[in-house]
Design a protein around this motif. Structure first.
Motif, short mmCIF file in Angstrom:
data_model
loop_
_atom_site.label_atom_id
_atom_site.label_comp_id
_atom_site.label_asym_id
_atom_site.label_seq_id
_atom_site.Cartn_x
_atom_site.Cartn_y
_atom_site.Cartn_z
N UNK A 12 0.83 -1.19 0.00
CA UNK A 12 0.00 0.00 0.00
C UNK A 12 0.87 1.25 0.00
N UNK A 13 1.93 1.24 0.79
CA UNK A 13 2.84 2.39 0.85
C UNK A 13 3.48 2.63 -0.50
N UNK A 14 3.91 1.57 -1.17
CA UNK A 14 4.53 1.71 -2.50
C UNK A 14 3.52 2.24 -3.50
N UNK A 15 2.29 1.72 -3.45
CA UNK A 15 1.27 2.18 -4.40
C UNK A 15 0.93 3.65 -4.18
N UNK A 16 0.80 4.07 -2.92
CA UNK A 16 0.47 5.47 -2.65
C UNK A 16 1.58 6.40 -3.13
N UNK A 17 2.82 6.06 -2.83
CA UNK A 17 3.92 6.93 -3.24
C UNK A 17 4.14 6.91 -4.75
N UNK A 18 3.88 5.78 -5.38
CA UNK A 18 3.98 5.72 -6.84
C UNK A 18 2.94 6.63 -7.48
N UNK A 72 4.10 10.21 -7.02
CA UNK A 72 5.18 10.52 -7.94
C UNK A 72 4.63 10.74 -9.36
N UNK A 73 3.69 9.89 -9.76
CA UNK A 73 3.09 10.04 -11.10
C UNK A 73 2.35 11.38 -11.22
N UNK A 74 1.59 11.75 -10.17
CA UNK A 74 0.89 13.04 -10.21
C UNK A 74 1.88 14.20 -10.22
N UNK A 75 2.98 14.05 -9.46
CA UNK A 75 4.00 15.10 -9.48
C UNK A 75 4.63 15.27 -10.84
#
Length: 296
Positions: free
Chosen positions: A29-35, A38-41
């Motif tokens: 979940x942590x990896x998915x949220x940060x990914x 990052x994509x939105x950024x």
């Protein structure tokens, strides 16, 4: 010889040692949220990077398959100041944004204070009218308002966009009213007991406590005025000496549709003042938005 009795904790079987690491499900979940962040950024920053890189290209290289300028051409930034009245446009935008923001604060802060801190008959009705004014499209009133300003011989200037702020801005009044309602009324009551008038309570008590909210409203108005295109198109399009940078940029793009490198260079120049102002005012802006609307 009698056996020594063991305590229940000693007889209880020992289980496996607790795991100190992060569970696998939480890690995914942590990896998915940060990914996703990052994509939105990347999606947010990519257009800005594209504009900057294109502004450093030659006119033949712009909007081609090449992404990186080869070589980096900084002459486009000099050309926008020599070939265009950019200094005059900056002056017009600065006058428009500063005066509109100052007039808005002069009129909207007392109005929002009255609606939030003073009980009087008809306050809810007035607030409802302000909400309706926020929802009313400007195109609905464009024709009669333009006719009024034309009779006053102010068309062809930016004054029809600046002077109405002396009567208050609906969105700013709404935003400031929501922030003022988070200030306990006991502070105003204590000041009145000490002999302060309502103006004294406003300027000596409420305004110092409401600086983040006031800063947020001022930044919103400044950015809106700086980026306004529809208003100058309606009132100042006939007079090039009154053009702000937003309208000048749009007109320049129409006149120089193929010179995208120079167009992007002017876009970067127009964005720089807004970025600098937001960089220095972001703390007050974020704090004001976070605290606004806590109490309705």
């Amino acid at each position: 010889m009698t056996a020594v009795s063991q305590s229940p904790l000693a007889r209880a079987p020992r289980g496996p040692a607790p795991r100190t690491g992060r569970p696998r499900g939480r890690s995914l979940v942590w990896i998915a949220e940060h990914a996703a962040l990052v994509a939105l950024g990347v999606l947010t920053v990519a257009p800005i990077v594209f504009v900057i890189l294109t502004s450093l290209m030659s006119s033949n290289q712009a909007l081609t398959a090449s992404i990186v300028p080869r070589p980096f051409d900084f002459s486009n930034y000099a050309r926008v100041f020599t070939e265009l009245p950019l200094t005059q446009w900056f002056g017009n935008s600065s006058m428009y944004a500063v005066l509109a923001t100052a007039f808005m604060l002069i009129s909207s802060v007392p109005a929002a204070y009255a609606l939030a801190q003073i009980k009087f008959r008809g306050a809810n009705l007035i607030f409802t009218v302000i909400i309706v004014a926020m929802l009313l499209p400007p195109q609905v009133t464009a024709v009669p308002v333009y006719v009024m300003w034309s009779h006053l011989h102010l068309t062809g200037t930016l004054w029809p966009l600046i002077l109405p702020n002396l009567l208050g801005d609906a969105f700013s009044i709404f935003l400031l009213r929501q922030f003022f309602m988070t200030i306990p009324k006991e502070y105003g009551d204590a000041a009145r007991m000490d002999g302060c008038s309502e103006w004294g309570v406003l300027w000596r008590v409420v305004v110092p406590m409401a600086r983040p909210g006031i800063a947020s409203a001022a930044i919103f108005m400044f950015f809106h005025s700086w980026n306004d295109y529809y208003g100058p198109l309606l009132y100042a399009s006939e007079n090039q000496a009154a053009w702000p940078v937003a309208y000048g940029l749009a007109t320049f793009r129409g006149q120089h549709g193929t010179d995208w490198s120079m167009t992007m260079a002017m876009t970067v120049v127009v964005m720089v003042p807004v970025v600098i102002i937001f960089f220095f005012a972001q703390k007050a802006f974020v704090e004001g938005i976070a605290l606004t609307g806590v109490k309705g």
